[in-house]
Write a protein that holds these residues in place. Structure first.
Motif, PDB file in Angstrom:
ATOM      1  N   ALA A  86       0.830  -1.212   0.000  1.00 25.32           N
ATOM      2  CA  ALA A  86       0.000   0.000   0.000  1.00 25.32           C
ATOM      3  C   ALA A  86       0.862   1.258   0.000  1.00 25.32           C
ATOM      4  O   ALA A  86       0.559   2.231  -0.700  1.00 25.32           O
ATOM      5  CB  ALA A  86      -0.934  -0.008   1.207  1.00 25.32           C
ATOM      6  N   GLY A 129      -4.805  -3.005  -1.453  1.00 26.86           N
ATOM      7  CA  GLY A 129      -5.423  -1.746  -1.851  1.00 26.86           C
ATOM      8  C   GLY A 129      -6.296  -1.075  -0.813  1.00 26.86           C
ATOM      9  O   GLY A 129      -7.333  -0.513  -1.164  1.00 26.86           O
ATOM     10  N   GLY A 177     -14.633  -1.701 -12.311  1.00 27.33           N
ATOM     11  CA  GLY A 177     -13.519  -2.132 -11.476  1.00 27.33           C
ATOM     12  C   GLY A 177     -12.734  -3.192 -12.209  1.00 27.33           C
ATOM     13  O   GLY A 177     -13.218  -3.780 -13.181  1.00 27.33           O
ATOM     14  N   HIS A 202     -12.461  -1.528  -6.309  1.00 28.15           N
ATOM     15  CA  HIS A 202     -11.061  -1.702  -6.714  1.00 28.15           C
ATOM     16  C   HIS A 202     -10.628  -3.166  -6.749  1.00 28.15           C
ATOM     17  O   HIS A 202     -11.274  -4.059  -6.199  1.00 28.15           O
ATOM     18  CB  HIS A 202     -10.137  -0.894  -5.792  1.00 28.15           C
ATOM     19  CG  HIS A 202     -10.107  -1.392  -4.377  1.00 28.15           C
ATOM     20  ND1 HIS A 202      -9.343  -2.468  -3.996  1.00 28.15           N
ATOM     21  CD2 HIS A 202     -10.728  -0.941  -3.249  1.00 28.15           C
ATOM     22  CE1 HIS A 202      -9.485  -2.660  -2.687  1.00 28.15           C
ATOM     23  NE2 HIS A 202     -10.324  -1.752  -2.220  1.00 28.15           N
ATOM     24  N   SER A 236     -15.416   5.869  -5.162  1.00 24.80           N
ATOM     25  CA  SER A 236     -14.588   4.677  -4.991  1.00 24.80           C
ATOM     26  C   SER A 236     -14.832   4.091  -3.601  1.00 24.80           C
ATOM     27  O   SER A 236     -14.680   4.786  -2.594  1.00 24.80           O
ATOM     28  CB  SER A 236     -13.111   5.024  -5.171  1.00 24.80           C
ATOM     29  OG  SER A 236     -12.312   3.852  -5.090  1.00 24.80           O
ATOM     30  N   ALA A 245      -5.719   2.106  -3.543  1.00 23.41           N
ATOM     31  CA  ALA A 245      -6.457   1.574  -4.692  1.00 23.41           C
ATOM     32  C   ALA A 245      -7.134   2.661  -5.518  1.00 23.41           C
ATOM     33  O   ALA A 245      -7.991   2.375  -6.345  1.00 23.41           O
ATOM     34  CB  ALA A 245      -7.494   0.568  -4.221  1.00 23.41           C
ATOM     35  N   ALA A 261       2.027   2.109  -3.466  1.00 26.22           N
ATOM     36  CA  ALA A 261       0.958   2.627  -4.324  1.00 26.22           C
ATOM     37  C   ALA A 261       0.576   4.056  -3.945  1.00 26.22           C
ATOM     38  O   ALA A 261       0.381   4.918  -4.818  1.00 26.22           O
ATOM     39  CB  ALA A 261      -0.267   1.717  -4.228  1.00 26.22           C
ATOM     40  N   GLU A 276      -7.130   3.590 -10.313  1.00 22.24           N
ATOM     41  CA  GLU A 276      -8.101   3.333 -11.377  1.00 22.24           C
ATOM     42  C   GLU A 276      -9.226   4.358 -11.371  1.00 22.24           C
ATOM     43  O   GLU A 276      -9.664   4.826 -12.430  1.00 22.24           O
ATOM     44  CB  GLU A 276      -8.678   1.927 -11.238  1.00 22.24           C
ATOM     45  CG  GLU A 276      -9.604   1.544 -12.370  1.00 22.24           C
ATOM     46  CD  GLU A 276     -10.152   0.146 -12.236  1.00 22.24           C
ATOM     47  OE1 GLU A 276     -10.547  -0.425 -13.272  1.00 22.24           O
ATOM     48  OE2 GLU A 276     -10.198  -0.391 -11.104  1.00 22.24           O
ATOM     49  N   GLY A 331      -7.174  -6.055  -6.405  1.00 24.49           N
ATOM     50  CA  GLY A 331      -6.178  -6.354  -5.380  1.00 24.49           C
ATOM     51  C   GLY A 331      -6.360  -7.703  -4.711  1.00 24.49           C
ATOM     52  O   GLY A 331      -5.888  -7.914  -3.590  1.00 24.49           O
ATOM     53  N   ASP A 339     -14.044   1.971  -0.460  1.00 23.66           N
ATOM     54  CA  ASP A 339     -12.925   1.407   0.307  1.00 23.66           C
ATOM     55  C   ASP A 339     -13.478   0.290   1.191  1.00 23.66           C
ATOM     56  O   ASP A 339     -13.594   0.421   2.402  1.00 23.66           O
ATOM     57  CB  ASP A 339     -12.259   2.507   1.139  1.00 23.66           C
ATOM     58  CG  ASP A 339     -11.047   2.030   1.904  1.00 23.66           C
ATOM     59  OD1 ASP A 339     -10.452   1.003   1.501  1.00 23.66           O
ATOM     60  OD2 ASP A 339     -10.706   2.661   2.926  1.00 23.66           O
TER      61      ASP A 339
END
Length: 368
Positions: free
Chosen positions: A95, A151, A211, A144, A173, A156, A98, A159, A146, A175
């Protein structure tokens, strides 16, 4: 005859001799290989292929993508965490890598990101600085990828940022909660809670779900669950290279094993994550492997994959099942790409192309 001419003739004859020998050896080697392969594959059943190496694809693939296609395996491809603490350490380590790239991506693609809670679920609202007038009442929901483990948080967001930046859409998005603390059905419960809340105040005919990988599987599973719960369905979906069958089933799990330089093999961290997420639930449950669900009544769908993708078969099987169910379904397959590489580098022309294709697809089927 001059000495220089003699030397040149001798060199030419030597080159011809070496070339002829090499050709003969190659021909003999091929002939032997052809015979042995024919014998090994003489019966109906499993195919036997020789060990081989494959170079990068041809020049129509961009240099940026060539660099990704030719890269070594990721260091975590065979990770085998034994405890929740070991899983969390691996998840956090990935993470951080990213998240480090998110600020530059936001600036480059001209988007802003805000945190919020929807139906008690942590989410991000990703809004492009420039939005086409047709998109002002449209809304995309992002789940997302992963492997159901990677992510968390901002890690994440890539995208969602690309879809907002390249496509000019507002994106929510999700989570969602993940293993090791929250196995199935926590991720799906969170995604569906957000969907149920959003359709109260937004017209589902102006909404889409998208996704990649895990997110692609969840996109499909969300539509299946919306059907079961008699909820409004999105006007279109974009499940990118979906993990539609979480088990090791499908031709490309064998054909592209060790060729895909992203996932590499189901028997590494990927299969271990599948079992961790399922937590004893059958891997053929349509909410975990949506390929086993009923696709009748699905919205128009666009799928994206690559020729070296471990999930190529997942994507192809999904596409065929959608078409057989009478669903409008587009399939984009990129030369040479391993799993989800169309979204790894915003500077690659193929990345812009992939997200532009999805945006145009949504524009076609979402009401203004």
């Amino acid at each position: 005859m001059r000495r220089s001419h003699l030397a040149l003739l001798s060199a030419s004859l030597a080159w011809l001799a070496v070339t002829a020998t090499a050709y003969a050896q190659t021909a003999a080697t091929y002939d032997d290989l052809a015979k042995s392969e024919a014998a090994a594959n003489a019966e109906n059943g499993k195919r036997v292929a020789p060990v081989k190496s494959i170079g990068n694809p041809s020049d129509e693939v961009s240099p940026e993508m060539q660099a990704m296609i030719g890269a070594p395996y990721p260091p975590h491809f065979n990770a085998d965490p034994k405890t929740p603490a070991e899983w969390k350490e691996l998840i956090e380590r990935r993470a951080k890598l990213a998240i480090a790239g998110i600020p530059a991506m936001k600036e480059k693609l001209g988007v802003k990101v805000e945190e919020t809670k929807i139906a008690g679920v942590h989410c991000f609202v990703v809004t492009p600085n420039k939005m086409p007038p047709d998109n002002r009442r449209r809304l995309l929901v992002h789940v997302h990828g992963g492997g159901y483990v990677f992510g968390p948080g901002e890690a994440a967001l890539g995208e969602a940022i690309m879809m907002a930046g390249f496509g000019g859409f507002k994106v929510i998005s999700v989570d969602y909660r993940m293993p090791p603390d929250f196995p199935y059905p926590a991720a799906m419960d969170d995604a569906m809670a957000v969907w149920k809340e959003l359709v109260k105040t937004n017209d589902h005919r102006r909404m889409a779900i998208f996704g990649t990988s895990t997110g692609g599987a969840m996109t499909l599973a969300m539509v299946l669950r919306a059907k079961t719960e008699k909820l409004p369905r999105p006007a279109a979906i974009a499940p990118g290279t979906p993990w539609a069958d979480i088990d090791k089933i499908g031709d490309s799990y064998a054909g592209n094993e060790w060729l895909d330089n992203v996932l590499v093999t189901w028997d590494g961290w990927l299969g271990r994550a599948a079992k961790l997420y399922a937590n004893g639930t059958s891997l053929k449950d349509p909410q975990i492997s949506p390929i086993y669900g009923d696709f009748k009544g699905f919205p128009p769908t666009i799928l994206t994959t690559g020729t070296r993708d471990l999930f190529l078969s997942n994507t192809v099987r999904t596409h065929r099942k959608l078409r057989r169910a009478g669903v409008i379904a587009d399939l984009n397959v990129y030369e040479g790409q391993s799993h989800a590489q169309y979204q790894f580098n915003i500077a690659a022309p193929e990345t812009r192309e992939a997200f532009t294709d999805i945006a145009r697809f949504f524009d076609r089927y979402l009401e203004e």
